[in-house]
Design a protein around this motif. Sequence first.
Motif, mmCIF file in Angstrom:
data_model
loop_
_atom_site.group_PDB
_atom_site.id
_atom_site.type_symbol
_atom_site.label_atom_id
_atom_site.label_comp_id
_atom_site.label_asym_id
_atom_site.label_seq_id
_atom_site.Cartn_x
_atom_site.Cartn_y
_atom_site.Cartn_z
ATOM 1 N N SER A 1 0.832 -1.205 0.000
ATOM 2 C CA SER A 1 0.000 0.000 0.000
ATOM 3 C C SER A 1 0.864 1.251 0.000
ATOM 4 O O SER A 1 0.594 2.223 -0.720
ATOM 5 C CB SER A 1 -0.926 -0.018 1.223
ATOM 6 N N ARG A 2 1.920 1.207 0.792
ATOM 7 C CA ARG A 2 2.836 2.360 0.840
ATOM 8 C C ARG A 2 3.566 2.522 -0.489
ATOM 9 O O ARG A 2 3.760 3.649 -0.952
ATOM 10 C CB ARG A 2 3.851 2.159 1.967
ATOM 11 N N ARG A 3 3.973 1.408 -1.091
ATOM 12 C CA ARG A 3 4.654 1.475 -2.389
ATOM 13 C C ARG A 3 3.793 2.194 -3.406
ATOM 14 O O ARG A 3 4.259 3.082 -4.135
ATOM 15 C CB ARG A 3 4.981 0.050 -2.863
ATOM 16 N N ASP A 4 2.516 1.815 -3.456
ATOM 17 C CA ASP A 4 1.600 2.432 -4.420
ATOM 18 C C ASP A 4 1.438 3.925 -4.140
ATOM 19 O O ASP A 4 1.444 4.753 -5.056
ATOM 20 C CB ASP A 4 0.235 1.744 -4.372
ATOM 21 N N LEU A 5 1.335 4.269 -2.873
ATOM 22 C CA LEU A 5 1.138 5.669 -2.487
ATOM 23 C C LEU A 5 2.372 6.507 -2.795
ATOM 24 O O LEU A 5 2.284 7.613 -3.344
ATOM 25 C CB LEU A 5 0.806 5.737 -0.994
ATOM 26 N N ASP B 1 2.903 6.636 6.471
ATOM 27 C CA ASP B 1 2.530 7.406 5.287
ATOM 28 C C ASP B 1 2.803 8.886 5.488
ATOM 29 O O ASP B 1 3.320 9.567 4.590
ATOM 30 C CB ASP B 1 1.046 7.216 4.960
ATOM 31 N N TYR C 1 10.826 1.400 -10.551
ATOM 32 C CA TYR C 1 9.583 0.973 -9.895
ATOM 33 C C TYR C 1 9.859 -0.282 -9.059
ATOM 34 O O TYR C 1 10.304 -1.300 -9.587
ATOM 35 C CB TYR C 1 8.517 0.682 -10.945
ATOM 36 N N CYS D 1 4.829 5.899 -4.922
ATOM 37 C CA CYS D 1 5.105 6.017 -6.362
ATOM 38 C C CYS D 1 4.166 7.017 -7.016
ATOM 39 O O CYS D 1 4.575 7.780 -7.904
ATOM 40 C CB CYS D 1 5.014 4.658 -7.036
ATOM 41 N N ASP D 2 2.904 7.035 -6.602
ATOM 42 C CA ASP D 2 1.973 8.047 -7.113
ATOM 43 C C ASP D 2 2.484 9.449 -6.807
ATOM 44 O O ASP D 2 2.404 10.356 -7.646
ATOM 45 C CB ASP D 2 0.589 7.854 -6.492
ATOM 46 N N LYS D 3 3.012 9.622 -5.619
ATOM 47 C CA LYS D 3 3.524 10.939 -5.226
ATOM 48 C C LYS D 3 4.768 11.307 -6.021
ATOM 49 O O LYS D 3 4.900 12.445 -6.509
ATOM 50 C CB LYS D 3 3.834 10.938 -3.721
ATOM 51 N N ASN E 1 5.588 10.384 -8.917
ATOM 52 C CA ASN E 1 5.219 10.679 -10.313
ATOM 53 C C ASN E 1 4.874 12.148 -10.538
ATOM 54 O O ASN E 1 4.944 12.641 -11.668
ATOM 55 C CB ASN E 1 4.030 9.805 -10.733
ATOM 56 N N SER E 2 4.523 12.838 -9.481
ATOM 57 C CA SER E 2 4.139 14.247 -9.609
ATOM 58 C C SER E 2 5.303 15.209 -9.424
ATOM 59 O O SER E 2 5.148 16.422 -9.564
ATOM 60 C CB SER E 2 3.048 14.584 -8.589
#
Length: 394
Positions: free
Chosen positions: A296-300, A375, A315, A302-304, A306-307
Motif C-alpha cells: 500500500s505504501r509502495r503504491d502511495l 505514510d 519501480y 510512487c503516485d507521489k 510521479n508528480s
Amino acid sequence: MLSNRVSSITPSYTIGISSKVSEMKASGIHVLDLSIGEPDFNVPYDAKYSGINSLNKNLTKYNMVPGLKILRDEICNKLLNENNCNYYTDEIVVSSGAKHCITNTLLALTNPEDEILLPKPYWVSYPEIIKLVNAKPIFIDSKKENNFKITPNDLIPYITPKTKVLILNNPSNPTGAIYTKEELISIVDFCIKNSIYILADEIYEKICFDNNFVSVASISESAKDITITVNGFSKSVAMTGLRLGYSASNKTIAKAISTIQGHLTSHPSLTAQYIGYGALKNCSNDINIMVKEYKSRRDLICDKINSIPYIDYIYPNGAFYVFIDLSSISKKFNFEESFSIKFCDRLLKEYSVAVVPGIAFGMDNYIRISFACSDNIFLEGLNKLNQFISDIMD
C-alpha cells in the motif's frame, strides 16, 4: 599501527546518516527520516513468546555451532515449502545476521585477491565485506532500462581466471527489482559454465508485491550446488536488533562455514534463535499483514513521486525502497566531490529530510528513500524533496 585492511574500508554511509539524524533529533529538530532500512513494525507476539518461554526454561547454555536443530529443521521446511529447495539440516548454518552469513561464506570460498562480481547498484556493505576478507570487488555495470538487473552479457567482460563468486541480491536493495525465473536461469547457466559460485542474498524475499519470487537454488540441482542462499529474519519479521540470519549451501560449503563460525562467534544468541523459530512456526499471518502494508505504501509513494518534476525512479516490485534518478538535476552542478552526498547533506540540513546518497550504492546520480515508515512521514518528506528540487532548479 593499524592494518592495511582497515585503511581500505569505507565507513557505512547509512550509519553515518543515522548518527546525524540522532544528533539533530537530540537538538530538538524534527527530522523526516527516509533513510532507514528497518521495518517500523514490532516483532510478532508469538515469536517473542517463543523467546521468553526459552528464557523461562533456562535454555541459555552453549548449543550447536550451526544453530539449534529445531530451528534448522524449520528452515529446511520453509525452504522446501516456500522456495521449492530441498535442503538437509546439516546444510543450514544459522549466524548472527545476514552480514555474518555473507562474511562467513566469503571466508569459506575465497583466497586473497580472488575476484567477486558485484553488480551496481549494490548494497552498501558488500564491497567492504569483500575487502575485509582480502578479496577484490569487481563492479558490474548494468542498464537502467532493465531495472539494473544483470544479464550474462553484462558479466562477460569481467570474467578472469580469478573470478570466484557472483553476489546476486534479489529482491534488490536499493532498487526493489526482482528477477524472473527466465532471467535467473540464464545467469545460473552462465555461472555453471564458468565455474562461478552464486551468493544469493534473498533477505527481502518475503517482501514481494507483484511477482512470484523464485529462489536461485530452486532452478536446478546444479544451480543449488553452486548457490549459497543467504536469508534471515530482520526484514520479514522486524528482528533487526536480534541479529539472526542463515545460509543454505551444499554440505561441503556448510561444513566450512560452520568451522569458521565455530572459532569466530560460536553460535548466535539462543534467545534470538528461539524467537526466529517461533516466527517461522507461527507468524506467517503477521508477515502477510506487514507485506500488505508495504505494498500500500509502495503504491502511495510512487503516485507521489510521479508528480515531482526532474526525477525518475526504478519501480520497486519488492523490498521497501525507491531508487530515485537525479541525473537531470546533477547536470546543473559540477562538484569535485560526490553530487549525491552534497544533495543529501543540503536536503538534511535545510529541509530536515534524511535520504541515502546514491554513491553509497555505487551510483552517484541517485538517492534511495525508504518507505519503512508511516505514510505521513514519507509524504511530508516527499513534499519537502519536491520543494528542494524546485528551489535548486529555478
